[in-house]
Design an enzyme around this catalytic site. Sequence first.
Site, PDB file in Angstrom:
ATOM      1  CB  SER A  74      20.184  83.333  15.103  1.00  0.00           C
ATOM      2  OG  SER A  74      18.884  83.876  15.214  1.00  0.00           O
ATOM      3  CE  LYS A  87      18.620  85.108  19.095  1.00  0.00           C
ATOM      4  NZ  LYS A  87      19.551  84.735  18.014  1.00  0.00           N
TER       5      LYS A  87
END
Length: 280
Positions: free
Chosen positions: A44, A121
């Site tokens: 990701s 993230k």
Amino acid sequence: MAKDKKTSSGGGILETIKTVVYALLIAGIFRTLFFQPFWIPSGSMKDTLLIGDFLFVNKMAYGYSYASCPSLYLPGIGIDIDASDLCGFLDGDNTRLFGTAPERGDVVVFRHPVTGRDFIKRVIGLPGERIQVREGLLYINDEPVEIQDDGTFTEIAEPQGPQRLRPRCANGPVGDGGACEKEKLVETLSNGVAHSILNISNQGSDNTPVYEVPEGHYFMMGDNRDNSSDSRVPAVAGGVGFVPFENLVGRASRVVFSSAGSSMLFFWTWRGDRFFEKIE
């Protein structure tokens, strides 16, 4: 003499046990207060972070909360110890000891608001801001960020990491061993932080409603924009949603080493160009 030997043997075992206990206590304190190891399990955050990157998270960066306590998840042998199991009494007020707010663009490890698992993230939206994605372009407080073409990101189409995840390709479908390609761009955030993002295709997450970030929360996104479960989807619906300040674990700033194989112990699969790579 026999009695002396037995006493000596018993004392030696006791000293060994004490040494192991002290070592575990020191390691636990070190991991709680200073640095936590983290191994990248998914794609990701490509191409900033690759599957198999091993790094240490700086826990001093944002101060301390319940999320600073270590967790241990080994489903293969039935171990599932979460930070809230050890320090849950500190949870609930969304504050931190010696707390310092993250900056836009920081790459952060945090506890998922629902599952408690560690995620990594990039901080995109700060408390009180408006975040939206339109046709794949990020808007912060109704202003588009700057993007520039940066060529093509290419990797081998094959199972990756211990979960044997296959990469998504813009030029797919691609068979095993083929060149898996994605569009690569440089995104410059409003505070001047520039970083790489990847684009695979036009999909639902490229057009979102306007998200208003609540006070004390942050909006997180993965750099591999079309292959990231992040704040664009609520936590209860399988995404991440808004992340509370107290759920931050720490900031990731540098890759220590990286393994392209199914285990970080397979040193022959280590990527020679990623030792101590700075995370931007």
